[in-house]
Design a protein around this motif. Structure first.
Motif, mmCIF file in Angstrom:
data_model
loop_
_atom_site.group_PDB
_atom_site.id
_atom_site.type_symbol
_atom_site.label_atom_id
_atom_site.label_comp_id
_atom_site.label_asym_id
_atom_site.label_seq_id
_atom_site.Cartn_x
_atom_site.Cartn_y
_atom_site.Cartn_z
ATOM 1 N N GLY A 288 0.808 -1.219 0.000
ATOM 2 C CA GLY A 288 0.000 0.000 0.000
ATOM 3 C C GLY A 288 0.836 1.261 0.000
ATOM 4 N N ILE A 289 1.996 1.201 -0.651
ATOM 5 C CA ILE A 289 2.928 2.334 -0.668
ATOM 6 C C ILE A 289 3.039 2.884 -2.081
ATOM 7 N N ASP A 290 3.073 4.203 -2.195
ATOM 8 C CA ASP A 290 3.330 4.834 -3.490
ATOM 9 C C ASP A 290 4.812 4.709 -3.822
ATOM 10 N N ARG A 291 5.099 4.461 -5.076
ATOM 11 C CA ARG A 291 6.487 4.291 -5.532
ATOM 12 C C ARG A 291 7.353 5.497 -5.140
ATOM 13 N N ASP A 292 6.803 6.697 -5.278
ATOM 14 C CA ASP A 292 7.594 7.903 -4.998
ATOM 15 C C ASP A 292 7.820 8.132 -3.498
ATOM 16 N N LYS A 293 7.126 7.379 -2.643
ATOM 17 C CA LYS A 293 7.312 7.517 -1.195
ATOM 18 C C LYS A 293 8.126 6.366 -0.613
ATOM 19 N N PHE A 294 8.693 5.540 -1.480
ATOM 20 C CA PHE A 294 9.453 4.366 -1.054
ATOM 21 C C PHE A 294 10.932 4.715 -0.975
ATOM 22 N N GLY A 295 11.526 4.435 0.176
ATOM 23 C CA GLY A 295 12.930 4.778 0.390
ATOM 24 C C GLY A 295 13.914 3.933 -0.388
ATOM 25 N N GLY A 296 13.510 2.720 -0.777
ATOM 26 C CA GLY A 296 14.381 1.880 -1.574
ATOM 27 C C GLY A 296 15.540 1.270 -0.820
ATOM 28 N N ALA A 297 15.434 1.157 0.497
ATOM 29 C CA ALA A 297 16.491 0.543 1.288
ATOM 30 C C ALA A 297 15.866 -0.525 2.191
ATOM 31 N N TYR A 298 16.706 -1.359 2.768
ATOM 32 C CA TYR A 298 16.249 -2.430 3.660
ATOM 33 C C TYR A 298 15.352 -1.872 4.759
ATOM 34 N N GLU A 299 15.713 -0.709 5.255
ATOM 35 C CA GLU A 299 14.934 -0.077 6.330
ATOM 36 C C GLU A 299 13.506 0.255 5.880
ATOM 37 N N ALA A 300 13.314 0.488 4.589
ATOM 38 C CA ALA A 300 11.967 0.762 4.070
ATOM 39 C C ALA A 300 11.091 -0.478 4.213
#
Length: 180
Positions: free
Chosen positions: A118-130
């Protein structure tokens, strides 16, 4: 001897000789260029080639290296087809595909992963922590330990855990991964 007596038009299978002339002009200006095209063999069969050339202005000659890239192109097409099949399977089954580069700490998700979380692509941090941020707090320690064990080669990553989506919905996910 036979090959040395031939010109580009006799080898080149693409009909667009204007493109070839453009590359020659680039080579004259920059001193080099690279082209992927199709050539004709003596028997008339066609094959993919990569042409790398340098223009030696002092001698006013081109030094040309022609490499048969048919196998490379076939491999690329096979990978492309395999990816299309995998995407069709993912779309049909509604499962997500992800890849985590540990060294770079880059997490890549396909479209289904974003839908599942349920996350927008532009709000995704792209790291393991995300990823960790989306795991339900009660499952975070266990699932993180399972990731660590898989990374150390102690066990396969094959687990179930809950996620807490931004809209408040809780979902159970089953995850599989291989470490390479």
């Amino acid at each position: 001897d036979e090959l040395l007596a031939m010109n580009i038009q006799q080898l080149e299978a693409n009909e667009n000789f204007e493109e070839v002339e453009k590359h020659i002009e680039i080579g004259l200006k920059k001193g080099f260029d690279r082209i992927e095209t199709i050539h004709k063999r003596k028997n008339g069969s066609l094959y993919d080639v990569e042409i790398n050339f340098r223009y030696l202005s002092g001698e006013k000659i081109f030094v040309v290296f022609v490499t048969d890239i048919t196998e490379r192109k076939q491999s690329f097409e096979a990978i492309k087809k395999s990816n299309e099949i995998m995407q069709l399977a993912a779309d049909s089954a509604h499962f997500g595909i992800w890849d985590l580069d540990i060294k770079e700490n880059k997490l890549r998700w396909d479209d289904w992963m974003f839908r599942l979380y349920g996350i927008d692509r532009d709000k995704f941090g792209g790291a393991y922590e995300a990823w960790q941020a989306g795991v339900h707090p009660d499952d975070l320690d266990r699932s993180s330990r399972e990731v660590e064990k898989a990374l150390r080669g102690e066990k396969k990553f094959d687990t179930e855990f809950r996620i807490a989506r931004p809209d408040g919905e809780i979902r159970w996910l089953k995850a599989h991964a291989t470490v390479s």
